[in-house]
Design a protein around this motif. Structure first.
Motif, PDB file in Angstrom:
ATOM      1  N   ALA B 121       8.227  49.125  -1.940  1.00 47.89           N
ATOM      2  CA  ALA B 121       8.248  48.023  -0.991  1.00 47.89           C
ATOM      3  C   ALA B 121       9.607  47.897  -0.307  1.00 47.89           C
ATOM      4  O   ALA B 121       9.686  47.626   0.888  1.00 47.89           O
ATOM      5  CB  ALA B 121       7.898  46.730  -1.712  1.00 47.89           C
ATOM      6  N   LEU B 125      10.675  47.222   3.731  1.00 46.43           N
ATOM      7  CA  LEU B 125      10.893  45.781   3.893  1.00 46.43           C
ATOM      8  C   LEU B 125      11.284  45.423   5.323  1.00 46.43           C
ATOM      9  O   LEU B 125      10.737  44.487   5.914  1.00 46.43           O
ATOM     10  CB  LEU B 125      11.972  45.297   2.915  1.00 46.43           C
ATOM     11  N   TYR B 129       9.371  43.042   7.769  1.00 49.92           N
ATOM     12  CA  TYR B 129      10.052  41.800   8.119  1.00 49.92           C
ATOM     13  C   TYR B 129      10.052  41.607   9.637  1.00 49.92           C
ATOM     14  O   TYR B 129       9.719  40.547  10.160  1.00 49.92           O
ATOM     15  CB  TYR B 129      11.484  41.829   7.582  1.00 49.92           C
ATOM     16  N   LEU B 144       1.514  36.364   3.955  1.00 50.53           N
ATOM     17  CA  LEU B 144       1.487  36.807   2.556  1.00 50.53           C
ATOM     18  C   LEU B 144       0.098  37.309   2.171  1.00 50.53           C
ATOM     19  O   LEU B 144      -0.024  38.317   1.466  1.00 50.53           O
ATOM     20  CB  LEU B 144       1.869  35.656   1.617  1.00 50.53           C
ATOM     21  N   ILE B 147      -0.377  40.814   3.418  1.00 51.82           N
ATOM     22  CA  ILE B 147       0.383  41.798   2.645  1.00 51.82           C
ATOM     23  C   ILE B 147      -0.201  41.991   1.249  1.00 51.82           C
ATOM     24  O   ILE B 147      -0.372  43.119   0.780  1.00 51.82           O
ATOM     25  CB  ILE B 147       1.859  41.382   2.583  1.00 51.82           C
ATOM     26  N   TRP B 215       7.783  40.568  -2.173  1.00 48.47           N
ATOM     27  CA  TRP B 215       7.447  40.098  -0.822  1.00 48.47           C
ATOM     28  C   TRP B 215       7.598  38.595  -0.714  1.00 48.47           C
ATOM     29  O   TRP B 215       8.074  38.074   0.295  1.00 48.47           O
ATOM     30  CB  TRP B 215       6.026  40.517  -0.440  1.00 48.47           C
ATOM     31  N   LEU B 219       9.952  37.258   2.201  1.00 50.29           N
ATOM     32  CA  LEU B 219       9.268  36.894   3.438  1.00 50.29           C
ATOM     33  C   LEU B 219       8.971  35.409   3.561  1.00 50.29           C
ATOM     34  O   LEU B 219       8.469  34.958   4.585  1.00 50.29           O
ATOM     35  CB  LEU B 219       7.954  37.671   3.581  1.00 50.29           C
TER      36      LEU B 219
END
Lengths: 286, 277
Positions: B121, B125, B129, B144, B147, B215, B219
């Motif tokens: 991940a 990222l 992002y 979320l 993902i 995450w 995020l």
């Protein structure tokens, strides 16, 4: 007709996963070849291999690669060996078997951030922690786990989390073991060890392959435990690749170097996966 | 001299006692976190640790007030259940197709799907992002959920595939003879037969989402942060306040731990990954 339907049914998954793989990956490849620091916008010129050079010559690079591999291999060995032993231990009925099983698998439900916080503070703290208290009661000098044995501390935390997963899978598998075969072996005078060695272990070879495969996916990317507990230190002693990329590049807003590091992590993961699939792949039902 | 029967009983007793010992040892950190959450800060750091004390609920009130536990718990529930549901809707047909109409490429496709999980991940990222930012998905539950769905899809498909493959083919043939179309086949024949497998798959996915930290830490900020991110905010200065930290941790883990306990039978029966023949 049949083929069309098959394709239609698979299409959403395949397309989504393709996008999920290709878009971020190609962006990462692009970023890794340009100068891209969020602190200095507008200077995104092509720099070739410079980001890679920068990442690979970072003093934390070699320790991080080694730590990643040590962490992976230690946790795999600990969880598989103890997992097989414990699930064989609780396979036969005894008083409170159900409760013991629930207690054993519980750590798997604990989130990594909480896991790290419990161990860092309440267990391993050199002054107030439970371990320190035990050492003192035994008249020994308390150990400062996170400073003196940082990588081992992380290994303990991660193993504590994943051992229950191994137990879950192995317990499931043992339920389907042929009891008649076991009884027959017992009749013929086989000892418990022989039954374990020649009947149980071979029966578990496929579940072991599954556990190794799934754990590897997660262990290569261990992040939260390090982030919360040791912060990768002291020095680079408990920094793995994921944390190095985060710490050396992302926190400096250097997207270019972070992307180069990310690609390196991808390559490492693929090398590991290659050996892994060769080693255990024949045991996977695919 | 013990008789054979006594010997066997003794052996069972020893095994049982040993198993209990190990189980309590491994469970101890969770027990300790739970106990500490009812202590005052002073009791929490007393050496030797205090086992007998007057329990207080004060810490839980402070956690709710300070970091709005209920909001984060709601976020956790929405993201883990939502993404698991979507992943199942997408994954079941794919797993079904691969299990019942396998081609020469099926194996390669499955391995490729699993290999997408091999992308660390942290390596992707920044792109994720930036994409999230551009599409307004930063610090949003929708972001979320997307993902988490993609993150668990490969494992979900793999697990489902191995269940479907073990279903008796004859029943499906019979259904087809009776003129069932593929949709009927899935809904009326395959789903009822594999409900056990599908629910253990869902359970595993929910647990993995609930505990996902990378995450959610990177995020989300205040609005969409699930419990994993809330807990991280207790890691630095407040880490010194063990009682509050324990209360927050207990609150964050309790739902999924209790959920897991209730479903453990299902989990123990279900996690075969097609690995058992």
């Amino acid at each position: 007709m049949k083929r069309t339907i098959t394709r239609l049914l698979m299409a959403p998954s395949v397309i989504l996963l393709l996008i999920w793989m290709i878009v971020p990956l190609s962006m990462t490849i692009y970023f890794s070849t340009i100068r891209f620091n969020l602190l200095y916008p507008g200077q995104n010129n092509f720099v070739g291999w410079m980001n890679f050079e920068f990442f690979i010559t970072d003093p934390g690079f070699m320790p991080a690669v080694l730590n990643t591999l040590i962490l992976l291999i230690s946790v795999l060995i600990i969880t598989v060996v103890l997992g097989v032993a414990l699930s064989a231990l609780i396979d036969k009925p005894f008083f409170g078997q159900g409760i013991v099983r629930v207690l054993l698998i519980s750590p798997f439900f604990i989130m990594p951030t909480v896991n790290a916080l419990i161990w860092k503070n309440m267990m391993m703290n050199p002054v107030y922690g439970v371990f320190a208290w035990i050492s003192q009661s035994l008249g020994l000098e308390p150990i400062d786990w996170l400073s003196d044995f940082p990588l081992m501390s992380v290994i303990i935390m991660v193993s504590w989390q994943w051992l229950p997963f191994a137990i879950l899978v192995f317990v499931t598998a043992l339920q389907s073991q042929d009891t008649e075969q076991k009884e027959a072996a017992q009749m013929d005078g086989a000892t418990g060890w022989h039954i374990f060695r020649y009947l149980t272990i071979p029966h578990l070879s496929r579940p072991i392959a599954v556990v190794v495969m799934i754990e590897t996916i997660f262990l290569l990317a261990v992040f939260a435990e390090i982030f919360v507990s040791t912060g990768g230190g002291p020095g680079y002693d408990s920094t793995n690749l994921a944390y190095l990329i985060y710490n050396q590049a992302l926190l400096q807003y250097d997207v270019g170097v972070a992307s180069a590091g990310g690609l390196f992590a991808v390559i490492l993961a693929n090398i590991v996966a290659f050996f892994l699939i060769r080693a255990v792949g024949k045991n996977l039902t695919v | 001299m013990m008789t054979l029967n006594q010997q066997r009983k003794f052996k069972t007793f020893i095994t049982g006692a040993f198993a209990w010992f190990i189980a309590l040892l491994l469970f101890f950190p969770i027990f300790w976190m739970f106990i500490t959450s009812f202590k005052t800060e002073l009791q929490a750091i007393s050496v030797p640790p205090s086992l007998f004390f007057e329990p207080t609920l004060e810490n839980f009130g402070i956690v709710q007030e300070r970091s709005d536990y209920l909001k984060h718990a709601f976020n956790s529930i929405i993201t883990s259940f939502g993404s698991t549901f979507i992943a199942l809707v997408i994954g079941v047909p794919a797993a079904y197709a691969m299990a019942f109409n396998p081609t020469k490429k099926t194996k390669d496709i499955l391995l490729w799907m699993l290999s997408t999980k091999m992308l660390p991940a942290v390596g992707v990222l920044v792109p994720i992002y930036i994409l999230s930012r551009d599409y307004g998905l930063l610090d949003s539950r929708t972001g979320l959920v997307i993902i988490f769905t993609l993150m668990n899809l490969p494992i979900i498909i793999w697990m489902l595939f191995s269940y479907f493959k073990d279903l008796p083919k004859e029943i499906l043939e019979a259904a087809r003879m009776d003129g069932a179309n593929p949709w009927d086949e899935i809904v009326k024949v395959v789903l009822p037969l594999s409900i056990g497998g599908i629910s253990s798959t869902a359970l595993l996915s929910i647990i993995l989402c609930w505990n996902e930290a990378f995450w959610s830490l990177n995020l989300t900020a205040s609005e969409a942060a699930p419990l994993t991110a809330m807990i991280a905010s207790y890691s630095s200065p407040e880490g010194l306040f063990w009682a509050k930290l324990s209360a927050a941790s207990t609150l964050a883990c309790a739902p999924i731990v209790i959920f897991g306990w209730f479903c453990q039978k299902q989990l123990v029966q279900g996690l075969t990954f097609g690995a058992v023949k």
